[in-house]
Enzyme design. Structure first.
Site, PDB file in Angstrom:
ATOM      1  N   VAL A 494       0.548  -0.809  -0.208  1.00 30.96           N
ATOM      2  CA  VAL A 494       0.166  -0.211   0.131  1.00 30.96           C
ATOM      3  C   VAL A 494       0.645   1.249   0.133  1.00 30.96           C
ATOM      4  CG1 VAL A 494      -1.888  -1.331   1.024  1.00 30.96           C
ATOM      5  CG2 VAL A 494      -0.464   0.145   2.532  1.00 30.96           C
ATOM      6  N   GLU A 495       0.166   2.348  -1.000  1.00 26.00           N
ATOM      7  CA  GLU A 495       1.157   4.289  -0.111  1.00 26.00           C
ATOM      8  C   GLU A 495       2.115   3.673  -1.475  1.00 26.00           C
ATOM      9  OE1 GLU A 495       1.262   6.051   3.200  1.00 26.00           O
ATOM     10  OE2 GLU A 495      -0.301   5.721   3.065  1.00 26.00           O
TER      11      GLU A 495
END
Ligand SMILES: Cc1cc2nc3c(=O)[nH]c(=O)nc-3n(C[C@H](O)[C@H](O)[C@H](O)COP(=O)(O)OP(=O)(O)OC[C@H]3O[C@@H](n4cnc5c(N)ncnc54)[C@H](O)[C@@H]3O)c2cc1C
Length: 817
Positions: A494-495
């Site tokens: 993620v991110e």
């Protein structure tokens, strides 16, 4: 002959001195004039020299004769950047990364940055509500039995303001510093990933952060107090099935139109979206939604394709579909898809109002750095701290071959590595959060922290799993490692998924943003014209050439002098002084190599992700080393921690060196690669991996109760109750307290004073023969009971208890009815 040799040597010395100190063109010119005067007074030679000198030293002439031509070529070859690329590059700020890119890091400046500290109020929150929340979480109950946080945990999170840590007090939030935000997430991560992620997400990039920066007063006044008090559960939905890493390509769209809203005709938009992977999405009351806005009827103005837009959509709005869940590797934080088709919403749902229609990407990029610098780096550090503490304890309690496994060299190697990584990770967490508190939005640094903290957490959890053996594999309430192992890829993905972050962002963005001259040159070429562009480009490119020359000379001088001339801070611990010198050397080498790579590969470097990734690794290692050295100073030069610093720094410098080596081995222009290798490693590659002796000292810190172990796991939730990790802590203490008794028993057996029969209680035999006292026997028995409890693994009925669970549920439902 001697005179010629002296002249040549003087020329080389002058070249090195001028290059090393970054002398201005005028000094180079004067030095050249002195050399020429020594050689000849021929009018022709002097005439040519004066013309050259004038061209180089008089900016107007230099521009006309040289740099304007370079600018013209540069404009032709510089690839066009899309608006989204430009916004991504422009986002955030540069900080210590710029020093590392300069080739001459100003250590005094870094060490003068005050050590980040928590306020009394923040510390009280950590010692109170955070401690309490951790105690309320039972990971097995959450991840297996409920597959959600219990209702009382959710309520506590909302009531105590955990969801509003970044919201200022005037809106009812906690108004915490980045360091405090990080400390809270870190502590929660040492107890329950679901609790940590549920708290982390609303405090990262999402509705609150976007509202704080771009919201209208009305939006802020309405939503921020509700978000702060947990009356709204937010999520932020960007990712679509077709647009993951390439998030700017989202196909979700809105069409500006008129429609009826609460009985009135208003200007609004019909939005259609299909999102997935959205954290807190299934339970959200407020959906932060990113989509591309179009205005085909020109109701807002000339433009049809307005661009990415962010709106806040109450999930109670008819047509908004939430609720279904993904199952992200048994980490049971709420995560799922959501969608809507032609959902009408007023334009004032756009964050910032209609003036911010189409500015969503700029808003997202502008807010990305702060959250990315905290959330995943911090939760990874939390994971590493818990792993080091628990694995060290387990390795002391668990014995094989009549020895605690932590004392077996193979296990020691893994454990020592974990401990040193953990120290460096914590140092990086604190320095990076400190930068955010100084007002930085460190774009490149946050990418470095995100990538390297999550990757190091992965190294730590792999080592922890290996050390625990079967105990780490069999899931159940007595397994404190397995869920961490499962959830690790979530942080990796993620991110900004890690492969992309490493190979595209760290160096790709760093080379433009953190480099002292590249962005200036690009802006002069693309955003300026006429004399302004000519002047700016001339200044940037001449400084740039000087910068390359200086870094090349410095890299070589540091190489031949074994870094003896590398910069060091005025006031640093003598025991770490050489590390500053080494880092300065590698910074000069990196800066030189980065420029030469850009020169050799130009725009193609962006696609050469293997090269770019390795250059990013060098920059990252230098950042991690800087953070580690600063942390050592900020903590008051704790001598007991030195093995951790020595192992970590040496490992990082070695990796930086190997990354440079790999860049050179794969450099497309072979002749240039040979020259670069000769410049950067004139005496060969001198950095070596950490020594085994250091590794042993690091492992000892994890295996031994004391201040160094407490500091290493400082800020984590130390379990006190009668759960698995609470018993592990007790078993660890008991094992150490009983070492003398164990030794007596071992000697008694060896000397044949007691002959253990199968199944015999050797403690009892020893007590009966007065080899140990009754008190010692009682102490030993207690230790044995704890040890047996710690090595226990869980087992389940054939159907893993499903029938029993179904029965329980049915009984509960019947009772409720
Ligand atoms: C548990 C979980 C929670 C999430 N929460 C949210 C959320 O709350 N909101 C939200 O909007 N999104 C969320 N996401 C989405 C997340 O940000 C994406 O998963 C991520 O951006 C990667 O997209 P993808 O999974 O589609 O992988 P892909 O984009 O398909 O990428 C696959 C692989 O290709 C690599 N790759 C892609 N492009 C490049 C490139 N140019 N160079 C090198 N490598 C490249 C990636 O690094 C990755 O390794 C979440 C995802 C998960 C799994």
């Amino acid at each position: 002959m001697l005179a010629t040799a002296t002249f040549v040597l003087a020329c080389i010395a002058a070249f090195l001195a001028l290059g090393y100190f970054g002398a201005p063109i005028l000094l180079w010119t004067l030095a050249a004039a002195a050399g020429l005067a020594y050689l000849t007074f021929s009018p022709i030679a002097w005439g040519v020299f004066i013309v050259f000198a004038a061209v180089l030293n008089i900016p107007l002439l230099r521009r006309l004769a040289i740099t304007d031509h370079i600018l013209a070529v540069y404009r032709r070859i510089l690839p066009d950047m899309s608006q989204t690329e430009k916004e991504a590059i422009d986002a955030g700020t540069v900080w210590w990364d710029a020093d590392l890119f300069s080739g001459r890091p100003d250590w005094n400046k870094l060490l003068a940055v005050p050590a980040p500290r928590l306020s009394a109020e923040e510390q009280a929150f950590l010692d109170g509500p955070v401690e309490e929340l951790c105690a309320m979480c039972n990971d097995w109950e959450i991840t297996h039995e409920r597959q959600d946080l219990p209702p009382q945990v959710w309520q506590y999170i909302k009531d105590k303001g955990f969801l509003g840590m970044i919201i200022p007090k005037k809106y009812g939030g906690l108004g915490f510093s980045a360091l405090a935000h990080s400390a809270v997430v870190m502590k929660l991560s040492t107890r329950s990933s679901a609790a940590a992620i549920s708290v982390m997400v609303p405090n990262s990039l999402g509705p609150a952060e976007l509202l704080l920066h771009y919201g209208t007063d009305e939006q802020k006044d309405h939503y921020l107090p509700r978000l702060a008090k947990g009356q709204e559960i937010p999520c932020f939905a960007l990712t679509s099935p077709e647009a993951g890493s390439d998030a700017a390509s989202i196909p979700d769209y809105g069409i500006v139109c008129r429609g009826t809203w609460q009985g009135k005709e208003v200007l609004g938009m019909r939005v259609t979206w299909d999102k997935r992977y959205i954290t807190l999405g299934p339970v959200a009351t407020l959906l932060g939604l990113a989509f591309r806005l179009y205005d085909p009827q020109h109701l807002l103005g000339e433009k049809e394709d307005l661009g990415i837009t962010c709106a806040l959509v109450p999930t109670s709005t008819p047509g908004v579909n939430i609720g279904r869940r993904h199952m992200p590797l048994n980490a049971v934080f709420q995560n799922g898809p959501n969608h809507g088709r032609d959902v009408f919403m007023p334009l004032d749902w756009i964050i910032g109002g209609k003036d911010y229609a189409g500015k969503g990407w700029m808003m997202l990029m502008g807010c990305l750095a702060a959250g990315r610098a905290i959330s995943l780096p911090t939760s990874s550090v939390g994971g590493a701290k818990a792993l080091v503490r628990f694995t060290g304890a387990y390795a002391r309690v668990r014995a094989q071959f009549k020895t605690p496994i932590g004392k077996l060299e193979g296990v020691e190697e893994a454990l020592g590595r974990m401990a040193a990584h953990c120290y460096m990770m914590d140092a990086t967490r604190i320095m990076t959060a400190g930068a955010v508190d100084l007002g930085e939005k460190p774009a490149v640094i946050s990418a470095i922290a995100k990538y390297h903290m999550t990757e190091r957490a992965r190294l730590c959890v792999n080592d922890a799993m290996d050390i625990h053996g079967g105990k780490g594999i069999c899931l159940g309430p007595n397994n404190w490692v397995g869920r961490g192992y499962q959830v690790t890829p979530v942080a990796i993905t993620v991110e900004g998924a890690n492969i992309l972050t490493r190979t595209l962002i760290i160096f790709g963005q760093g080379a433009i943003r953190a480099h002292p001259f590249v962005l200036r040159e690009m802006r002069a070429a693309k955003e300026m014209s006429g004399a302004e562009a000519s002047r700016e480009f001339d200044d940037a490119i001449t400084s740039h050439i000087g910068h390359v020359l200086t870094n090349g000379v410095r890299a070589w001088v540091h190489g031949v002098s074994s870094s003896r001339l590398g910069q060091v801070p005025r006031d640093c611990a003598p025991e770490t002084r050489h590390y500053y010198r080494f880092t300065s050397r590698l910074s000069a080498a990196f800066a030189f190599l980065a420029d030469m790579s850009m020169l050799a590969m130009g725009g193609a470097l962006k696609r050469k992700e293997k090269i770019s990734g390795r250059l990013g690794d060098v920059l990252s290692m230098l950042y991690l080393v800087s953070a580690t050295l600063k942390h050592y100073e900020d903590q008051g030069r704790m001598k007991e921690d030195l093995p951790l610093i020595r192992w970590g720094v040496r490992d990082a410098l070695y990796h930086a060196q190997m990354a440079i080596d790999q860049v050179l081995s794969n450099f497309p222009v072979k002749a240039l690669a040979t020259f670069l290798r000769w410049t950067i490693f004139p005496l060969g590659m001198s950095f070596r991996p950490p020594l085994d002796a250091r590794n042993r000292e690091c492992a000892q810190i994890a295996l031994t109760p004391g201040a160094a172990r407490e500091r290493l796991s400082g800020g984590m939730y130390v379990p006190k109750g009668d759960d698995a990790t609470g018993r592990l802590e007790a078993a660890f203490t008991a094992a150490i307290a009983c070492e003398a008794i164990d030794e007596k028993l071992r000697k008694a057996v060896k000397k044949g004073k007691i002959v253990p029969q199968p199944g015999a209680d050797i403690g009892l035999l020893a007590k009966e023969q007065n080899l140990i006292s009754a008190d010692e026997y009682a102490q030993w028995q207690k230790k044995e009971a704890l040890r047996k409890s710690v090595i226990k693994v869980d087992d389940f009925p054939q159907d893993f208890g499903r029938a029993e669970l179904a029965q329980e549920t049915e009984t509960r439902l019947v009772k409720a009815a």
